[in-house]
Design a protein around this motif. Structure first.
Motif, PDB file in Angstrom:
ATOM      1  N   ARG A  10      31.491  -3.178  30.155  1.00 61.86           N
ATOM      2  CA  ARG A  10      31.989  -2.164  29.238  1.00 61.86           C
ATOM      3  C   ARG A  10      31.984  -2.673  27.813  1.00 61.86           C
ATOM      4  O   ARG A  10      32.403  -3.795  27.532  1.00 61.86           O
ATOM      5  CB  ARG A  10      33.409  -1.768  29.642  1.00 61.86           C
ATOM      6  CG  ARG A  10      34.043  -0.730  28.728  1.00 61.86           C
ATOM      7  CD  ARG A  10      35.425  -0.342  29.211  1.00 61.86           C
ATOM      8  NE  ARG A  10      36.424  -1.347  28.885  1.00 61.86           N
ATOM      9  CZ  ARG A  10      37.741  -1.145  28.964  1.00 61.86           C
ATOM     10  NH1 ARG A  10      38.189   0.009  29.395  1.00 61.86           N
ATOM     11  NH2 ARG A  10      38.586  -2.093  28.652  1.00 61.86           N
ATOM     12  N   SER A  11      31.484  -1.850  26.893  1.00 58.87           N
ATOM     13  CA  SER A  11      31.571  -2.140  25.458  1.00 58.87           C
ATOM     14  C   SER A  11      32.262  -0.959  24.791  1.00 58.87           C
ATOM     15  O   SER A  11      32.061   0.198  25.187  1.00 58.87           O
ATOM     16  CB  SER A  11      30.174  -2.340  24.852  1.00 58.87           C
ATOM     17  OG  SER A  11      29.486  -3.394  25.480  1.00 58.87           O
ATOM     18  N   GLU A  56      38.293   2.282  36.686  1.00 64.28           N
ATOM     19  CA  GLU A  56      38.803   1.032  36.119  1.00 64.28           C
ATOM     20  C   GLU A  56      38.192   0.737  34.753  1.00 64.28           C
ATOM     21  O   GLU A  56      38.826   0.106  33.912  1.00 64.28           O
ATOM     22  CB  GLU A  56      38.509  -0.125  37.078  1.00 64.28           C
ATOM     23  CG  GLU A  56      39.299  -0.068  38.377  1.00 64.28           C
ATOM     24  CD  GLU A  56      39.007  -1.250  39.272  1.00 64.28           C
ATOM     25  OE1 GLU A  56      38.177  -2.095  38.869  1.00 64.28           O
ATOM     26  OE2 GLU A  56      39.588  -1.345  40.361  1.00 64.28           O
ATOM     27  N   LEU A  57      36.949   1.179  34.529  1.00 65.83           N
ATOM     28  CA  LEU A  57      36.287   0.893  33.263  1.00 65.83           C
ATOM     29  C   LEU A  57      36.910   1.661  32.098  1.00 65.83           C
ATOM     30  O   LEU A  57      36.678   1.337  30.938  1.00 65.83           O
ATOM     31  CB  LEU A  57      34.793   1.218  33.359  1.00 65.83           C
ATOM     32  CG  LEU A  57      33.985   0.260  34.239  1.00 65.83           C
ATOM     33  CD1 LEU A  57      32.628   0.858  34.562  1.00 65.83           C
ATOM     34  CD2 LEU A  57      33.832  -1.085  33.568  1.00 65.83           C
ATOM     35  N   LEU A  58      37.700   2.696  32.399  1.00 67.71           N
ATOM     36  CA  LEU A  58      38.338   3.474  31.341  1.00 67.71           C
ATOM     37  C   LEU A  58      39.796   3.084  31.132  1.00 67.71           C
ATOM     38  O   LEU A  58      40.435   3.575  30.200  1.00 67.71           O
ATOM     39  CB  LEU A  58      38.252   4.967  31.676  1.00 67.71           C
ATOM     40  CG  LEU A  58      36.844   5.554  31.806  1.00 67.71           C
ATOM     41  CD1 LEU A  58      36.925   7.018  32.177  1.00 67.71           C
ATOM     42  CD2 LEU A  58      36.043   5.366  30.537  1.00 67.71           C
ATOM     43  N   PHE A  83      36.902   7.928  16.246  1.00 63.57           N
ATOM     44  CA  PHE A  83      36.736   8.167  17.670  1.00 63.57           C
ATOM     45  C   PHE A  83      36.186   6.906  18.313  1.00 63.57           C
ATOM     46  O   PHE A  83      35.763   5.970  17.640  1.00 63.57           O
ATOM     47  CB  PHE A  83      35.857   9.385  17.981  1.00 63.57           C
ATOM     48  CG  PHE A  83      34.564   9.465  17.231  1.00 63.57           C
ATOM     49  CD1 PHE A  83      34.316  10.526  16.388  1.00 63.57           C
ATOM     50  CD2 PHE A  83      33.565   8.509  17.392  1.00 63.57           C
ATOM     51  CE1 PHE A  83      33.107  10.626  15.705  1.00 63.57           C
ATOM     52  CE2 PHE A  83      32.360   8.609  16.721  1.00 63.57           C
ATOM     53  CZ  PHE A  83      32.130   9.665  15.871  1.00 63.57           C
ATOM     54  N   GLY A  84      36.227   6.878  19.643  1.00 62.02           N
ATOM     55  CA  GLY A  84      35.760   5.709  20.363  1.00 62.02           C
ATOM     56  C   GLY A  84      34.409   5.961  20.996  1.00 62.02           C
ATOM     57  O   GLY A  84      34.143   7.051  21.499  1.00 62.02           O
ATOM     58  N   LEU A  85      33.556   4.953  20.956  1.00 65.37           N
ATOM     59  CA  LEU A  85      32.276   5.009  21.660  1.00 65.37           C
ATOM     60  C   LEU A  85      32.360   4.033  22.821  1.00 65.37           C
ATOM     61  O   LEU A  85      32.484   2.824  22.623  1.00 65.37           O
ATOM     62  CB  LEU A  85      31.122   4.629  20.727  1.00 65.37           C
ATOM     63  CG  LEU A  85      29.761   4.388  21.399  1.00 65.37           C
ATOM     64  CD1 LEU A  85      29.278   5.645  22.115  1.00 65.37           C
ATOM     65  CD2 LEU A  85      28.725   3.919  20.376  1.00 65.37           C
ATOM     66  N   LEU A  86      32.320   4.561  24.033  1.00 58.79           N
ATOM     67  CA  LEU A  86      32.384   3.742  25.242  1.00 58.79           C
ATOM     68  C   LEU A  86      30.991   3.668  25.861  1.00 58.79           C
ATOM     69  O   LEU A  86      30.374   4.705  26.132  1.00 58.79           O
ATOM     70  CB  LEU A  86      33.368   4.344  26.245  1.00 58.79           C
ATOM     71  CG  LEU A  86      33.429   3.678  27.621  1.00 58.79           C
ATOM     72  CD1 LEU A  86      33.968   2.253  27.510  1.00 58.79           C
ATOM     73  CD2 LEU A  86      34.288   4.506  28.579  1.00 58.79           C
ATOM     74  N   ASN A 123      18.756   3.223  30.529  1.00 65.26           N
ATOM     75  CA  ASN A 123      19.444   3.595  31.776  1.00 65.26           C
ATOM     76  C   ASN A 123      20.934   3.244  31.773  1.00 65.26           C
ATOM     77  O   ASN A 123      21.434   2.592  32.691  1.00 65.26           O
ATOM     78  CB  ASN A 123      18.768   2.914  32.970  1.00 65.26           C
ATOM     79  CG  ASN A 123      17.338   3.374  33.147  1.00 65.26           C
ATOM     80  OD1 ASN A 123      17.065   4.569  33.143  1.00 65.26           O
ATOM     81  ND2 ASN A 123      16.434   2.424  33.287  1.00 65.26           N
ATOM     82  N   PRO A 124      21.683   3.647  30.737  1.00 64.53           N
ATOM     83  CA  PRO A 124      23.129   3.344  30.730  1.00 64.53           C
ATOM     84  C   PRO A 124      23.856   4.146  31.801  1.00 64.53           C
ATOM     85  O   PRO A 124      23.461   5.266  32.140  1.00 64.53           O
ATOM     86  CB  PRO A 124      23.558   3.776  29.324  1.00 64.53           C
ATOM     87  CG  PRO A 124      22.605   4.876  28.974  1.00 64.53           C
ATOM     88  CD  PRO A 124      21.288   4.472  29.588  1.00 64.53           C
ATOM     89  N   GLN A 125      24.916   3.571  32.337  1.00 69.33           N
ATOM     90  CA  GLN A 125      25.761   4.311  33.269  1.00 69.33           C
ATOM     91  C   GLN A 125      26.557   5.381  32.529  1.00 69.33           C
ATOM     92  O   GLN A 125      26.836   6.447  33.057  1.00 69.33           O
ATOM     93  CB  GLN A 125      26.717   3.352  33.977  1.00 69.33           C
ATOM     94  CG  GLN A 125      26.036   2.284  34.801  1.00 69.33           C
ATOM     95  CD  GLN A 125      25.212   2.868  35.925  1.00 69.33           C
ATOM     96  OE1 GLN A 125      23.977   2.789  35.919  1.00 69.33           O
ATOM     97  NE2 GLN A 125      25.873   3.468  36.885  1.00 69.33           N
ATOM     98  N   LEU A 126      26.939   5.060  31.277  1.00 69.31           N
ATOM     99  CA  LEU A 126      27.736   5.997  30.494  1.00 69.31           C
ATOM    100  C   LEU A 126      27.639   5.654  29.011  1.00 69.31           C
ATOM    101  O   LEU A 126      27.692   4.491  28.632  1.00 69.31           O
ATOM    102  CB  LEU A 126      29.208   5.939  30.931  1.00 69.31           C
ATOM    103  CG  LEU A 126      30.179   6.904  30.238  1.00 69.31           C
ATOM    104  CD1 LEU A 126      29.870   8.345  30.611  1.00 69.31           C
ATOM    105  CD2 LEU A 126      31.621   6.581  30.600  1.00 69.31           C
TER     106      LEU A 126
END
Length: 230
Positions: free
Chosen positions: A183-184, A151-153, A165-168, A135-138
């Protein structure tokens, strides 16, 4: 009205060239391939993210730069490149060309991002690290920084020409009386999708059986605006 105004402005700036209007019977692939054979100075796409994505894939590996005039719905690619409809002609005239990495989800190209969806997501990063999410938010794979009020970005400045590339990953952490988002972030070259309901490519295309995400380094020349996010 927007198209007529745009054509007049382009003519006034001395940027006018051949105009092709796509219709029900038009083949985008044949149209782009035929024009590239004529070695045009620029190919300008007038439209939204879906059209930009398709043309970018067809132009992979060629020297002709791609320019974008955002029009219609979903113009996040252009926004991330610092291009608005109002400023598009000035961006064309300035002709700032950057060499971009082009992302691939299996054989489907992406310019901006890929979002993995599902209650359970499992990703293998660079054949080394397994990330299992419930159940990740993103869970978003990002090629270049996007404008965002989230704010998380904030602070994620991603270079679309560095071969990475980035994995958020954003998760909800529950405490006794409240919950908060954490955030990771990972920089990587390759992601294998071991479990997910599917992925959304560049905000418009859903793929339910995607297996691998990787980059083609320096495969696309794009004209960008000065107000881009990278």
């Amino acid at each position: 009205k927007e198209l007529i105004s745009l054509e007049r402005k382009i003519t006034d700036l001395g940027l006018n060239g051949k105009i092709i209007r796509l219709g029900m019977l038009s083949s985008l692939e044949n149209t782009v391939e035929d024009e590239l054979k004529k070695r045009p100075k620029t190919i300008v796409v007038v439209g939204g993210d879906a059209l930009v994505n398709q043309v970018a894939g067809l132009m992979s590996g060629c020297e002709t730069p791609l320019a974008i005039v955002p029009m219609g719905e979903k113009n996040q690619i252009a926004a991330g490149l610092g291009i608005s409809l109002k400023e598009a002609c000035a961006v064309l005239l300035s002709r700032r060309i950057l060499n971009f990495d082009l992302g691939m989800v299996d054989d489907q190209p992406f310019v901006k991002n890929v979002v993995a969806v599902g209650k359970k997501i499992s990703l293998l990063i660079d054949d080394k690290l397994v990330v299992n999410l419930e159940n990740p938010q993103l869970a978003e794979i990002i090629n270049f920084s996007q404008p965002s009020s989230d704010e998380l970005l904030e602070g994620l400045l991603l270079n679309p020409a560095d071969g990475l590339f980035g994995l958020l990953i954003v998760k909800k952490i529950k405490h006794w009386f409240k919950s908060e988002l954490s955030r990771s972030f990972f920089a990587c070259k390759n992601i294998k999708i071991q479990a997910a309901d599917g992925v959304i490519v560049d905000g418009f295309k859903t793929m339910t059986k995607a297996k691998e995400i990787h980059l083609l380094k320096n495969r696309l020349n794009i004209i960008v605006g000065k107000n881009r996010n990278f």
